[in-house]
Design a protein around this motif. Structure first.
Motif, short mmCIF file in Angstrom:
data_model
loop_
_atom_site.label_atom_id
_atom_site.label_comp_id
_atom_site.label_asym_id
_atom_site.label_seq_id
_atom_site.Cartn_x
_atom_site.Cartn_y
_atom_site.Cartn_z
N LEU A 83 8.82 -39.28 26.32
CA LEU A 83 7.73 -39.69 27.22
C LEU A 83 8.40 -40.01 28.55
CD1 LEU A 83 5.02 -42.36 26.28
CD2 LEU A 83 5.46 -41.46 28.55
N PHE A 84 8.21 -39.12 29.52
CA PHE A 84 8.90 -39.29 30.81
C PHE A 84 8.02 -40.04 31.79
CE2 PHE A 84 9.63 -37.38 35.15
CZ PHE A 84 10.78 -38.09 35.43
N GLU A 85 8.52 -41.17 32.27
CA GLU A 85 7.81 -41.99 33.27
C GLU A 85 8.56 -41.86 34.59
OE1 GLU A 85 5.39 -44.50 35.31
OE2 GLU A 85 4.95 -43.80 33.27
N PRO A 86 7.95 -41.17 35.59
CA PRO A 86 8.66 -40.91 36.85
C PRO A 86 8.85 -42.16 37.71
CG PRO A 86 6.69 -39.52 36.61
CD PRO A 86 6.61 -40.59 35.56
N ASP A 285 5.38 -45.82 16.60
CA ASP A 285 5.91 -46.68 17.67
C ASP A 285 6.23 -45.89 18.96
OD1 ASP A 285 5.72 -48.86 16.06
OD2 ASP A 285 7.86 -49.02 15.60
N ILE A 286 6.20 -46.61 20.07
CA ILE A 286 6.63 -46.08 21.37
C ILE A 286 7.82 -46.94 21.79
CG2 ILE A 286 6.00 -45.56 23.77
CD1 ILE A 286 4.20 -44.07 21.85
N TYR A 287 9.00 -46.34 21.75
CA TYR A 287 10.24 -47.10 21.96
C TYR A 287 10.77 -46.82 23.37
CZ TYR A 287 15.33 -47.49 21.86
OH TYR A 287 16.64 -47.75 22.18
N TRP A 288 11.19 -47.91 24.06
CA TRP A 288 11.71 -47.72 25.41
C TRP A 288 13.02 -48.48 25.62
CZ3 TRP A 288 9.29 -50.09 30.49
CH2 TRP A 288 10.03 -49.63 31.60
N CYS A 289 14.07 -47.71 25.88
CA CYS A 289 15.35 -48.28 26.33
C CYS A 289 15.46 -47.94 27.81
CB CYS A 289 16.49 -47.64 25.54
SG CYS A 289 18.10 -47.95 26.26
N THR A 290 15.65 -48.97 28.65
CA THR A 290 15.61 -48.76 30.11
C THR A 290 16.95 -48.29 30.69
OG1 THR A 290 16.36 -50.98 30.75
CG2 THR A 290 13.99 -50.71 30.27
N ALA A 291 17.94 -48.07 29.84
CA ALA A 291 19.27 -47.67 30.34
C ALA A 291 19.21 -46.26 30.93
CB ALA A 291 20.28 -47.70 29.20
N ASP A 292 20.32 -45.87 31.52
CA ASP A 292 20.46 -44.50 32.01
C ASP A 292 21.25 -43.72 30.95
OD1 ASP A 292 21.85 -42.23 33.59
OD2 ASP A 292 20.49 -43.08 35.08
N GLY A 310 13.02 -39.00 14.57
CA GLY A 310 11.69 -38.46 14.88
C GLY A 310 10.85 -39.41 15.72
N ALA A 311 11.51 -40.20 16.56
CA ALA A 311 10.80 -41.24 17.34
C ALA A 311 10.24 -40.68 18.64
CB ALA A 311 11.78 -42.37 17.65
N THR A 312 9.36 -41.46 19.26
CA THR A 312 8.94 -41.22 20.65
C THR A 312 9.78 -42.14 21.52
OG1 THR A 312 6.67 -40.66 20.03
CG2 THR A 312 7.04 -41.42 22.30
N THR A 338 6.34 -50.50 22.08
CA THR A 338 6.48 -51.42 20.94
C THR A 338 7.87 -52.06 20.86
OG1 THR A 338 6.84 -49.39 19.66
CG2 THR A 338 4.69 -50.43 19.43
N GLN A 339 8.90 -51.30 21.30
CA GLN A 339 10.26 -51.86 21.34
C GLN A 339 10.77 -51.70 22.77
OE1 GLN A 339 9.39 -49.46 19.14
NE2 GLN A 339 9.88 -50.13 17.07
N PHE A 340 11.29 -52.79 23.33
CA PHE A 340 11.75 -52.76 24.72
C PHE A 340 13.20 -53.26 24.76
CE2 PHE A 340 12.22 -54.94 28.89
CZ PHE A 340 11.99 -53.86 29.73
N TYR A 341 14.10 -52.41 25.28
CA TYR A 341 15.55 -52.68 25.21
C TYR A 341 16.11 -52.59 26.63
CZ TYR A 341 20.20 -52.00 22.88
OH TYR A 341 21.50 -52.12 22.40
N THR A 342 16.66 -53.70 27.16
CA THR A 342 17.13 -53.69 28.54
C THR A 342 18.37 -54.57 28.68
OG1 THR A 342 16.35 -53.76 30.84
CG2 THR A 342 15.73 -55.63 29.44
N ALA A 343 18.86 -54.72 29.92
CA ALA A 343 20.09 -55.48 30.16
C ALA A 343 19.79 -56.89 30.67
CB ALA A 343 20.95 -54.75 31.19
N PRO A 344 20.63 -57.87 30.31
CA PRO A 344 20.44 -59.25 30.83
C PRO A 344 20.37 -59.30 32.35
CG PRO A 344 22.04 -59.26 29.06
CD PRO A 344 21.73 -57.82 29.33
N THR A 345 21.14 -58.41 33.03
CA THR A 345 21.11 -58.38 34.50
C THR A 345 19.68 -58.16 34.98
OG1 THR A 345 23.29 -57.37 34.48
CG2 THR A 345 22.08 -57.21 36.52
#
Length: 635
Positions: A83-86, A285-292, A310-312, A338-345
């Motif tokens: 799922l690409f979010e520009p 689930d809709i999983y999002w890791c904000t890393a590059d 087989g995730a989104t 549903t899952q949000f993964y990011t950095a402490p910064t």
């Protein structure tokens, strides 16, 4: 009992015990039941840390893209894979299904082959966070080429060093990239770097920004026309489990970057298994890791781990502050993440802003929160827990490294009780050890030492590209028969681990070992402080003294600076003890950080020691301009 999805604490301990007592049986069961192999392995594990040599699932044959794509087509063909979010919220998001992704990967793989790329060749990928980045990674894996992704914020100098180190013959880039309100000229940076890279014969250019770019005849090709001619079927190259899948560079604390080499089979098994359990992934689930994807977090937990399950998986092109500080939460609400993964910064930066940016969005879809990249301080953890998770979404504070390939120490949500600042318990199959300076393992709890791993895990890096001796020297020479992480850690009364920071960030003051993380935590609790970094500098009485670089929340903080310094030291004295008080405090506008958010303490140490003659290449920093300002105002 399905050993692929851990249900409760008792089951975690049961599986953990099994994974330590019978590691080969344990990993064999996981590998056999949940993945597609073209040929079974001859042996599960062969290892010797004194060389060091590690091989998992030796003799097995597979292609990781069959596990990430082909096997899902029959049952999940129409499900969104990426799922690409520009960058610009006005541009429509793209839903790329498993069938679309499969076809696009095959086409791209055929383009690579048409340009002469074959198994074992290295391909450098220098792309923004657009779908073609994930697609090109998978296209390389499809044909057995080794991908080397370089984060598209690195300078031409840094890019050239990485291209030359592993002898890439092709570079994949784009005309440009969007970053918030800015447009960056990626193609120009590639052109500049290639002046010093004689081995590159082909450059493939993706259209993104529509900027006019110079195309070198015979070398540079637009991707789109090549894709139009390519078939959307591509027979996967059958790889040995130990064949290299990718090289990813991590900055060495000295000198040139280290190209960590990751294998195909073990890496796939471990990233998929950790993803499934640490993010409790369920089918809808809709999983999002904000890393590059330029970092290991993106390789393991945007591309390979999620797709093998087989995730989104959400791919986000933008930055957390554009068009305003509510962008993360807007995206979460819009896609019902549903899952949000990011950095402490990122969390600390957003916590400085008004809660209005959070409160106007519905975050009720979020089940699990995660942090990665550095230890998270208590204040940021509490803000994240209260305002984003609303005290109902557990936080997985994950500790791992580029070198480990996958998450090593982390809570499992709804299984492991969490404690702020603690990464808690080792993941299944991971055997940590705390060591003292004399190389002895420290037993028991309520102890602190150097964090090592005493048994191999499937996703560990196998070597440094072209320099196996450096691999041994860096990771296996400090403690006999153990992988040394370079981090210090403490183990509390219940056996939870807290990472105290790099061991080179342990400063010995008057004979006391002081980890920087707890001191920084104490400083950051001061209401006027946003972030801080502590380093040591030579002191004629104490051996070393402490120098604090402190960012204030308000740029125009009007309080008397001398009083603020006293209050900060008072805070440290209360939290840690007078021994940890700072000799020097400098208020700074920012801290020098790598693109992944790590503070470059090496630079701060040199400034504190008044030795700024050779700071190395600072062009790869997120904010190189801040270095000059810190030097100008140094104490």
């Amino acid at each position: 009992m399905s050993n692929y999805s851990i249900k409760n604490l008792e089951e975690y301990f049961q599986l953990y015990r099994k994974s330590v007592r019978e590691p080969e049986n344990f990993w064999e069961e996981i590998a056999e039941e949940h993945f597609l192999w073209r040929k079974r392995w001859d042996r599960v594990l062969r290892w010797d840390f004194s060389k060091p040599e590690v091989a998992w699932f030796e003799g097995a044959k597979l292609n990781i893209t069959e596990n990430c794509l082909d096997r899902h087509l029959a049952i999940r063909g129409n499900k969104t894979a990426i799922l690409f979010e520009p960058n610009d919220p006005k541009e429509a998001a793209q839903h790329i299904t498993y069938t679309d992704l499969y076809k696009r990967v095959c086409r791209f793989a055929n383009v690579l082959q048409s340009k002469g790329v074959k198994k074992g060749d290295r391909v450098c990928i220098y792309l923004p966070m657009i779908p073609e980045l994930a697609i090109s990674v998978l296209a390389c894996a499809r044909i057995g080429a080794i991908h080397s992704v370089v984060f598209a914020g690195f300078s031409s100098q840094a890019l050239a060093a990485r291209i030359n180190d592993c002898d890439c013959r092709m570079v994949i880039t784009s005309d440009g990239s969007y970053r918030g309100a800015k447009t960056l000229d990626l193609k120009g940076i590639v052109d500049q770097s290639l002046e010093n890279c004689k081995g590159v014969s082909t450059v493939i250019v993706v259209k993104r920004t529509g900027e006019k770019v110079e195309m070198t005849k015979g070398r540079d090709h637009w991707l789109e026309p090549l894709l139009e001619e390519a078939s959307d079927e591509c027979i996967p190259e059958i790889m040995d489990a130990e064949d290299p899948l990718f090289i990813l560079y991590t900055s060495g604390s000295t000198g040139k970057p280290k190209g960590m080499v990751h294998s195909s089979g073990g890496y796939m098994v471990f990233t998929a298994y950790t993803f499934k359990n640490i993010f409790r992934y369920r089918e809808e689930d809709i999983y999002w890791c904000t890393a590059d994807i330029g970092w290991i977090t993106g390789h393991s937990y945007i591309v390979y781990g999620p797709l093998a399950n087989g995730a989104t998986t959400v791919m986000f092109e933008g930055v957390p502050t554009y068009p305003d500080h509510g962008r993360f939460w807007e995206v979460v609400a819009k896609h019902k993440v549903t899952q949000f993964y990011t950095a402490p910064t990122a969390i600390r930066a957003l916590a400085k802003e008004s809660l209005d940016y959070v409160d106007k969005y519905d975050l009720s879809s979020v089940k699990i929160l995660g942090t990665v990249g550095e230890p998270i301080n208590e204040e940021a953890w509490n803000w994240y827990n209260n305002n984003i998770g609303k005290n109902r979404s557990p936080i997985v504070d994950t500790w791992w490294q580029t070198e480990t390939g996958g998450i090593m120490i982390s809570p499992i949500p709804f299984v492991t009780p969490t404690t702020p600042t603690y990464a808690t318990l080792p993941f299944i199959g991971v055997q940590p050890a705390l060591m003292d300076e004399n190389g002895n393992e420290i037993d028991g709890n309520q102890v602190e030492g150097r964090l090592c791993i005493k048994f191999p895990w499937p996703s560990m890096a196998r070597t440094i590209w072209g320099d196996h001796k450096r691999y041994y020297d860096t990771y296996f020479s400090a403690f006999k028969n153990k992988y040394f992480t370079g981090d210090g850690a403490m183990r509390n009364a219940v056996g939870y681990y807290r990472i105290t920071g790099r061991v080179d960030d342990v400063i010995i003051v008057s004979g006391h070992n002081l980890g920087t993380a707890p001191i920084e935590d104490a400083i950051n609790e001061h209401p006027a402080v946003s972030e801080s970094a502590i380093v040591g500098f030579p002191h004629e009485v104490k051996g070393n003294a402490l120098y604090g670089f402190v960012i204030l929340k308000e740029v125009g903080e009007t309080r008397d600076r001398e009083n603020l310094k006293k209050e900060i030291n008072q805070q440290i004295a209360e939290h840690i003890g007078p021994i940890a008080k700072l000799d020097k405090i400098q208020f700074v506008p920012g801290l020098p950080k790598t693109r992944s958010g790590k503070i470059m303490r090496r630079i701060l140490r040199k400034i504190a020691s008044k030795d700024t003659s050779n700071l190395g290449d600072i062009s790869t920093l997120l904010n190189p301009e801040v270095v000059e300002e810190i030097i100008r105002n140094a104490q």
